[in-house]
Design an enzyme around this catalytic site. Structure first.
Site, mmCIF file in Angstrom:
data_model
loop_
_atom_site.group_PDB
_atom_site.id
_atom_site.type_symbol
_atom_site.label_atom_id
_atom_site.label_comp_id
_atom_site.label_asym_id
_atom_site.label_seq_id
_atom_site.Cartn_x
_atom_site.Cartn_y
_atom_site.Cartn_z
ATOM 1 N N ASP A 219 -26.216 5.526 32.944
ATOM 2 C CA ASP A 219 -26.967 4.089 34.185
ATOM 3 C C ASP A 219 -26.327 5.586 35.875
ATOM 4 O OD1 ASP A 219 -28.252 2.762 35.285
ATOM 5 O OD2 ASP A 219 -26.055 1.113 35.473
ATOM 6 N N ASN B 298 -36.850 -2.347 31.156
ATOM 7 C CA ASN B 298 -37.122 -1.184 32.414
ATOM 8 C C ASN B 298 -38.690 -0.817 33.153
ATOM 9 O OD1 ASN B 298 -34.624 1.315 31.359
ATOM 10 N ND2 ASN B 298 -34.620 -0.283 33.380
#
Ligand code: IPE
Ligand code: IPE
Ligand code: MG
Length: 255
Positions: free
Chosen positions: A20, A68
């Site tokens: 991330d 996502n």
């Protein structure tokens, strides 16, 4: 890589990463978010090399979540091309030579372009006999979706409720032969799992680091393993490494 302070006898078998911070890395540099994903792919390759050097058997990364798809279409397209063209097409021969077996976990649904599926299948096929390390890419992956899919399979298989136990569920997960992660690393200073391997991390050690994923290198992997080795895993027992002692026949005891 600096292996100082690492105990070779207490290495994790399986390390998983939530990669991330690509977007923030790019924004900090005044670049479009997509540049962060490009740089993130370089970081991933270095981490894979590190995982091999460290002798890990299993290395898993969260590349794209079922959530996502909520991102702008341009960013989704770019992320898919980073995975399909950069990671798979450009690197797979090299990964193959290094003895890496590439595998995927996640949903193969209509949202995944055919070309990406094809590249995933080719990469898995090309590397399936490699045994040095299994590199699993969680793509269009969601932990809840994985559990839902396992429950559907149980029903489709006609398993009666009295036969449902941990083993019956595990057998129907995306990668039944994959050991649970010993260590999960999340970069970018966020303290959450974001639907990553939520069934499998029941007894994993979690290490969080502020490093943004594009800055992550094999040294950070070694550092996270050092932290892992300082932990005391008791598995609900009282002694270190206490995995024993499950009541005979109680298949709902973990792990
Ligand atoms: C991780 O970086 C890449 C994926 C989620 C695929 P992000 O794109 O989430 O970066 P941040 O969290 O916005 O900085
Ligand atoms: C998790 O990161 C997903 C991947 C790394 C693929 P996200 O950036 O999507 O997670 P949230 O939104 O911060 O929870
Ligand atoms: Mg993020």
């Amino acid at each position: 890589m600096d292996l100082e302070g690492l105990d070779p006898n207490r290495m994790p078998v399986h390390v998983a990463c939530v990669m991330d911070g690509n977007g923030r890395w790019a924004t900090k540099r005044g670049l479009p978010r997509t540049e962060g994903h490009r740089a993130g792919e370089e970081a991933l390759f270095d981490a894979i090399c590190g995982a091999l050097e460290l002798g890990l058997d299993w290395f898993t990364v969260y590349a794209f979540s079922t959530e996502n798809w909520r991102r702008p279409a341009d960013e989704v397209r770019f992320l898919l091309s980073v995975i399909a063209d950069q990671l798979l097409l450009r690197r797979r021969a090299e990964l193959n030579e290094m003895g890496v077996r590439i595998r995927f976990i996640g949903r193969r649904d209509w949202r995944v372009p055919k070309g990406v599926l094809k590249r995933m299948d080719e990469s898995a096929e090309m590397t399936k006999h490699n045994r040095k390390m299994t590199f699993t890419v969680a793509f269009n992956y969601g932990g809840r979706a994985e559990i839902v899919d396992a429950v559907k399979a149980l029903i489709d298989d006609g398993v009666p409720s009295r036969k449902v136990d941990i083993g019956a569920i595990k057998k129907r997960m995306y990668a039944p032969d994959m050991p649970d992660p010993d260590l999960v690393i999340r970069t970018s200073g966020e303290f959450r799992l974001s639907n990553f391997l939520i069934w499998e991390v029941a007894y994993s050690e979690l290490v969080f680091t502020d490093v943004l994923w594009p800055d992550f290198r094999r040294e950070h992997l070694a550092e996270a393993i050092r932290e892992f080795q300082r932990r005391d895993r008791r598995f609900g027992g009282t002694r270190s490494g206490d995995r024993e002692g499950a009541v005979e026949g109680d298949s709902d005891l973990a792990p």
